[in-house]
Design an enzyme around this catalytic site. Structure first.
Site: not given
Ligand code: GLU
Length: 449
Positions: A126, A166, A210
């Site tokens: 992250k 994100d 998501t």
């Molecule tokens: N930020 C998103 C998460 O919390 C997506 C992460 C991604 O697609 O790599 O899973």
């Protein structure tokens, strides 16, 4: 609680006391792993947990950018490459004023487990910055993204670390970041980022994934309880990309989202965020960068509650989909008082540990954890990576069907993992155990380093 688990939690508290969100997630996850550690002494023998709670590496970099008035600003950038045992590090970038090392680290730890749960070969990472996109012009966002990528590009790559969006980072930012990466590398490696636009290697349904995935998971829970989603009312928080996907899929399946929230308060729309006009208004609010949900109430003439959260509303299902620690113990008590049966976490760690424990001990209440519920986003990111390496594009229907299948599998694997340890229909423990086992096995196979 298992004594070894307890020791590791204590040591994390000592070492990371200044990173409360990180301590919070470690405590929550490790506590539920207690029966697994009891049953598998081999993990303690090589002190696996102490290794699992530390990132492989994490770095900070400065990001200097110039605003539209010629003034210079220096922000902090971060990338945490938490665990690469099952694949390249994978996880989003968050641009938000409150971003600090503890927030990035908790998100990267959660991501490691979430990614393992998807069954796809992705490690966990992250990153982000304390840059606040609120009120920034397009040109300022562009300059910030270019500067951010100039600092980061050496440390990422399709087989190394694959960032995505994100909070504060969506299609527009990913485009600017990718453009800068390509310029610096002189190489067309579109597998380095996910969440790209369709014209340069994006995947269908990635923006919706998501939210869609969360509703597919909810559907599995309802099926398990012999109920249908049709006619259900949902209290959601946030009004971002994730919430937008939830509203759309819920409306399609005959349910309605009746609350949205922002930093300014929440709106109550008893008719539901169901029409195309209302659903389309969410991206308009996001792109305005005003970061205010009152705009929705003004536009559609519904009630707005300044500085309040929607958790006192009587609905069928609660889906916190805004950010971490959005539901504190007081709100959890109100949810219980309203006799709500389904508490479906969507945002990463939206519930404080005491609130989560309180909700989970209520008889008849079903709690689903975010690392399972929101895994659809990163699942479609994995599909995007596959499409990039195969140099082809799957159709919307193909991606959507595969997403649905993965969400059902995540639910089933969590159910099975909890059952294996005699925990009943405990989706929280099940998700932690299933993902832990996958990462732990890979780490053990590769040698205890
Ligand atoms: N930020 C998103 C998460 O919390 C997506 C992460 C991604 O697609 O790599 O899973």
């Amino acid at each position: 609680m298992n004594a070894y688990v307890k020791r590791v939690i204590e040591s994390v508290k000592l070492k990371h006391g200044r990173e409360p969100e990180f301590v919070q997630t470690i405590e929550e996850v490790l506590t539920s792993l207690s029966p697994v550690i009891d049953a598998h002494p081999e993990y303690e023998k090589v002190d696996l947990l102490s290794r699992m709670v530390e990132p492989e590496r994490m770095f900070t970099f400065r990001v200097v950018w110039c605003d539209d008035y010629g003034r210079y600003h220096t922000n902090l950038g971060y990338r945490c490459q938490f665990n690469g045992a099952i694949g390249p590090y994978k996880g989003g970038l968050r641009f938000q004023a409150n971003v600090d090392p503890g927030i990035i680290k908790f998100l990267a730890f959660e991501q490691t487990f979430k990614n393992a749960l998807t069954g796809m070969p992705m490690g966990g990472g992250k990153g982000g910055s304390d840059f606040d996109p609120t009120g920034k012009s397009d040109a300022e966002i562009l300059r910030f993204c270019q500067s951010f990528m100039t600092a980061l590009y050496r440390y990422i790559g399709p087989d190394i670390d694959v960032p995505a969006g994100d909070m504060g980072v969506s299609g527009r930012e990913i485009g600017y970041l990718f453009g800068q990466y390509r310029r610096l590398k002189g190489n067309y490696e579109n597998g380095v980022l996910t969440g790209k636009g369709m014209s340069y290697g994006g995947s269908y349904t990635r923006p919706e994934a998501t939210g869609f995935g969360a509703v597919y998971y909810l559907n599995e829970v309802l099926k398990h309880e012999g109920e249908s989603i049709e006619g259900k009312t949902i209290a959601a928080s946030g009004f971002g990309n994730v919430c937008w996907g939830i509203c759309m899929k819920a409306a399609e399946l005959g349910a309605k989202v009746v609350t949205l929230s922002g930093p300014d308060g929440y709106v109550y729309d008893p008719e539901g965020v169901c029409t195309k006009e209302k659903i389309d208004f969410l991206p308009t609010m996001i792109n305005s960068r005003r970061n205010r949900v009152k705009d929705y109430a003004d536009k559609f003439g519904c009630e707005f509650y300044p500085n309040e959260k929607p958790w006192g509303r009587k609905v069928d299902i609660v889906m916190p989909s805004a950010m971490q620690n959005d539901v504190l113990i007081d709100s959890a008590k109100r949810i219980v008082k309203n006799n709500i049966k389904y508490y479906i976490e969507v945002a990463n760690m939206p519930t404080t540990n005491d609130a989560l424990a309180y909700l989970m001990e209520q008889p008849g209440m079903i709690v689903a954890p975010s690392k399972a519920v929101n895994a659809g986003g990163v699942t479609v990111s994995a599909f995007e990576m596959s499409q990039n390496s195969e140099r082809l594009t799957w159709t919307f229907e193909e991606v959507d069907q595969k997403l649905k299948d993965v969400m059902a599998l995540i639910h089933q694997n969590s159910v099975d993992a909890a059952a294996e340890y005699g925990l009943g229909y405990n989706l929280v423990a099940g998700a932690n155990i299933a993902s832990f086992k996958k990462v732990a096995d890979a780490m053990m196979s590769q040698g205890p380093f």
